[in-house]
Design an enzyme around this catalytic site. Structure first.
Site, short mmCIF file in Angstrom:
data_model
loop_
_atom_site.label_atom_id
_atom_site.label_comp_id
_atom_site.label_asym_id
_atom_site.label_seq_id
_atom_site.Cartn_x
_atom_site.Cartn_y
_atom_site.Cartn_z
N ILE A 166 0.83 -1.21 0.00
CA ILE A 166 0.00 0.00 0.00
C ILE A 166 0.87 1.26 0.00
CG2 ILE A 166 -2.04 -1.05 1.07
CD1 ILE A 166 -1.17 0.32 3.73
N THR A 188 -7.47 -0.26 15.67
CA THR A 188 -7.45 -1.16 16.83
C THR A 188 -7.85 -0.43 18.11
OG1 THR A 188 -5.91 -2.34 18.28
CG2 THR A 188 -4.95 -0.68 16.88
N ASP A 189 -8.42 -1.19 19.06
CA ASP A 189 -8.73 -0.57 20.36
C ASP A 189 -7.46 -0.16 21.10
OD1 ASP A 189 -7.83 -3.11 21.10
OD2 ASP A 189 -9.59 -3.63 22.29
N GLU A 190 -6.31 -0.68 20.66
CA GLU A 190 -5.06 -0.34 21.35
C GLU A 190 -4.69 1.13 21.24
OE1 GLU A 190 -1.60 -2.68 21.13
OE2 GLU A 190 -2.71 -4.55 20.96
N TYR A 228 3.81 -0.47 18.37
CA TYR A 228 2.82 -0.86 17.36
C TYR A 228 1.59 0.06 17.40
CZ TYR A 228 -1.57 -3.13 16.09
OH TYR A 228 -2.83 -3.37 15.62
N SER A 278 2.00 3.41 16.00
CA SER A 278 1.99 3.49 14.53
C SER A 278 0.56 3.43 14.01
CB SER A 278 2.88 2.40 13.91
OG SER A 278 2.26 1.13 13.99
N LYS A 279 -0.31 2.62 14.63
CA LYS A 279 -1.71 2.58 14.19
C LYS A 279 -2.39 3.93 14.48
CE LYS A 279 -3.93 -0.39 12.74
NZ LYS A 279 -4.21 -0.76 11.32
N ASN A 304 -9.24 -7.61 20.38
CA ASN A 304 -8.38 -8.77 20.09
C ASN A 304 -9.19 -9.83 19.35
OD1 ASN A 304 -6.79 -7.45 22.26
ND2 ASN A 304 -5.54 -9.29 22.05
N PRO A 315 4.82 -19.50 26.77
CA PRO A 315 5.38 -18.42 27.58
C PRO A 315 4.34 -17.36 27.96
CG PRO A 315 5.94 -18.11 25.26
CD PRO A 315 5.13 -19.36 25.34
N VAL A 316 3.89 -17.38 29.22
CA VAL A 316 2.92 -16.39 29.69
C VAL A 316 3.69 -15.21 30.27
CG1 VAL A 316 1.13 -15.96 31.42
CG2 VAL A 316 1.13 -18.11 30.13
N TYR A 317 3.36 -14.00 29.79
CA TYR A 317 4.08 -12.82 30.27
C TYR A 317 3.61 -12.49 31.68
CZ TYR A 317 4.91 -12.13 25.22
OH TYR A 317 5.25 -12.29 23.90
N ASN A 359 -5.56 -13.29 30.40
CA ASN A 359 -4.79 -14.21 29.54
C ASN A 359 -4.81 -15.62 30.12
OD1 ASN A 359 -4.22 -12.05 27.91
ND2 ASN A 359 -2.17 -11.69 28.76
O1 DAU Z 1 -6.57 -5.22 20.80
C1 DAU Z 1 -6.36 -5.36 19.41
C2 DAU Z 1 -4.95 -5.83 19.18
O2 DAU Z 1 -4.89 -7.15 19.66
C3 DAU Z 1 -4.54 -5.75 17.73
O3 DAU Z 1 -4.48 -4.42 17.32
C4 DAU Z 1 -3.15 -6.37 17.55
O4 DAU Z 1 -2.79 -6.40 16.19
C5 DAU Z 1 -3.16 -7.77 18.11
O5 DAU Z 1 -1.87 -8.31 18.03
C6 DAU Z 1 -3.64 -7.78 19.55
O6 DAU Z 1 -2.67 -7.16 20.41
P1 DAU Z 1 -2.17 -7.85 21.76
O7 DAU Z 1 -0.79 -7.40 22.02
O8 DAU Z 1 -3.18 -7.71 22.85
O9 DAU Z 1 -2.20 -9.41 21.28
P2 DAU Z 1 -1.26 -10.64 21.59
O10 DAU Z 1 -2.00 -11.85 21.14
O11 DAU Z 1 0.12 -10.46 21.10
O12 DAU Z 1 -1.22 -10.66 23.19
C7 DAU Z 1 -2.38 -10.86 23.95
C8 DAU Z 1 -1.98 -10.93 25.42
O13 DAU Z 1 -1.22 -12.11 25.63
C9 DAU Z 1 -1.11 -9.78 25.87
O14 DAU Z 1 -1.45 -9.42 27.21
C10 DAU Z 1 0.30 -10.36 25.85
C11 DAU Z 1 0.06 -11.82 26.18
N1 DAU Z 1 1.05 -12.76 25.59
C12 DAU Z 1 1.22 -12.73 24.23
C13 DAU Z 1 2.13 -13.57 23.62
C14 DAU Z 1 2.36 -13.51 22.13
C15 DAU Z 1 1.72 -13.68 26.38
O15 DAU Z 1 1.53 -13.73 27.63
N2 DAU Z 1 2.63 -14.50 25.78
C16 DAU Z 1 2.87 -14.48 24.43
O16 DAU Z 1 3.75 -15.26 23.96
#
Ligand code: DAU
Length: 342
Positions: free
Chosen positions: A60, A125-127, A149, A152-153, A178, A204-206, A248
């Site tokens: 784009i 995004t809601d972010e 991220y 940038s959105k 999400n 891996p849970v953050y 999560n």
């Molecule tokens: O809210 C909308 C957004 O949701 C979109 O704009 C984004 O493109 C999309 O990636 C998503 O963002 P998040 O950062 O919330 O999604 P993600 O699935 O990466 O992470 C969801 C939650 O899970 C977040 O609190 C971080 C956690 N996480 C994520 C990953 C990848 C973990 O604990 N471990 C992980 O390995």
């Protein structure tokens, strides 16, 4: 009606293409997709056979490509899904996000103006609202992004806002929650954890996993966007969500159950997003509901169905996790914390 769907080979974009072919039986669907790591033509295998669909590879950010398509195809409506969208990748490198999510939006806006499109819908995004401890964001909430991220959105959205005001561009914005469902590239929480659990690897849970996200199925998200394209008011933004908040850890428990794994498959790691990790997302959807739209998919059942989809569609995701780019990202991002569990 000829709809250009940018980013149409990605996760939510492809769900939108399927929905639009069903709900807009007269429309032609033109797809432009850069086919980066997250865009995949096998996702559109059936749709590409449809004579109402035309596919173009390209970015784009490239005005020659975008304007060439608008001219050749007589595009009337544009829906922009094209984006770099993974927060964790943006923690490592944000330049490509700014290129696509900000500069790319500018390119589309310029083209929309030149070719006098009827509508341009930008998928955001809601972010962009940042994090909220209690209550819910409305469309009038301030834009306060916290992550590279989401910043940038937000940059892309602000270009849209300015084009509406400065040039009367007939644009609309959706801000989605999400999203989960089939054909999701395996790097975000749900698809990443599903494929790891299928393969018998730890997830891996953050931190303590108490962060809250509001989840919506990709078909509902796509349906909400299509509804806004048809019925939304030009110049307005609409939240697209399911009011379905989960920590999560709650999500992970369902994934463990459905893949037949136990608690030992959870590995808590120090939060790699550091101070940029939003604690909670939550938004109202009254504005979209007032247009006569509601999501349909029940969360838990649809999440379990998604796990089953990954189990029976290994041929879709297996090649993706075997690429050098994927392996490199996983090693760079998770290697230090996961160690021998990588
Ligand atoms: O809210 C909308 C957004 O949701 C979109 O704009 C984004 O493109 C999309 O990636 C998503 O963002 P998040 O950062 O919330 O999604 P993600 O699935 O990466 O992470 C969801 C939650 O899970 C977040 O609190 C971080 C956690 N996480 C994520 C990953 C990848 C973990 O604990 N471990 C992980 O390995």
């Amino acid at each position: 009606m000829t709809v250009l769907v940018t980013g149409g080979a990605g996760f939510i974009g492809s769900a939108f293409v399927r929905q639009a072919l069903k709900d807009l039986p007269e429309a032609r669907i033109v797809i432009l997709d850069a086919l980066t790591y997250a865009g995949n033509l096998s996702t559109l295998e059936n749709e590409l056979k449809n004579p109402r669909v035309q596919f173009y590879p390209g970015k784009i950010q490239d005005p020659t490509v975008v304007e060439g398509i608008l001219k050749a195809e007589g595009v009337t409506h544009l829906v922009n899904f094209a984006a770099e969208s993974h927060n964790d990748r943006a923690m490592l490198e944000v330049g490509s996000f700014i290129q696509t999510d900000v500069y790319g939006v500018y390119t589309l806006l310029e083209a929309a103006r030149k070719f006098k499109l009827e509508r341009l819908l930008h998928v955001s995004t809601d972010e962009v609202y940042g994090s909220i401890d209690t209550g819910h964001f409305t469309e009038a909430s301030p834009i306060e992004p916290n992550t590279p991220y989401s910043a940038s959105k937000a940059g892309g959205e602000l270009q849209i806002r300015a084009a509406i005001k400065a040039h009367g561009t007939p644009a609309l914005i959706t801000r989605g929650g999400n999203t989960y469902g089939p054909y999701h590239f395996p790097e975000k929480l749900i698809p990443f954890f599903i494929v790891r659990l299928i393969d018998g690897k730890k997830v891996p849970v953050y931190g303590d996993g108490s962060q809250v996200r509001e989840w919506i199925h990709c078909d509902d998200h796509a349906g909400g966007i299509l509804h806004v394209l048809q019925h939304g008011q030009i110049g307005e933004a609409y939240n697209v969500g399911d009011k379905n908040e989960r920590t999560n850890m709650e999500v992970v428990k369902i994934l463990l159950e459905e893949t037949g794994r136990d608690q030992n498959f959870i590995k808590s790691i120090p939060d790699p997003r550091r101070g940029a990790h939003d604690k909670r997302y939550s938004m109202t959807t009254d504005k979209l509901e007032a247009l006569g739209w509601k999501p349909k998919k029940p969360f838990e059942e649809s999440l379990r169905e998604t796990v089953r989809w990954y189990k029976s569609n290994e041929s879709w995701w297996r090649p993706l996790v075997q690429t050098e780019d994927y392996q490199r990202f996983i090693r760079a991002f998770y290697g230090p914390a996961l160690g021998e569990d990588l």
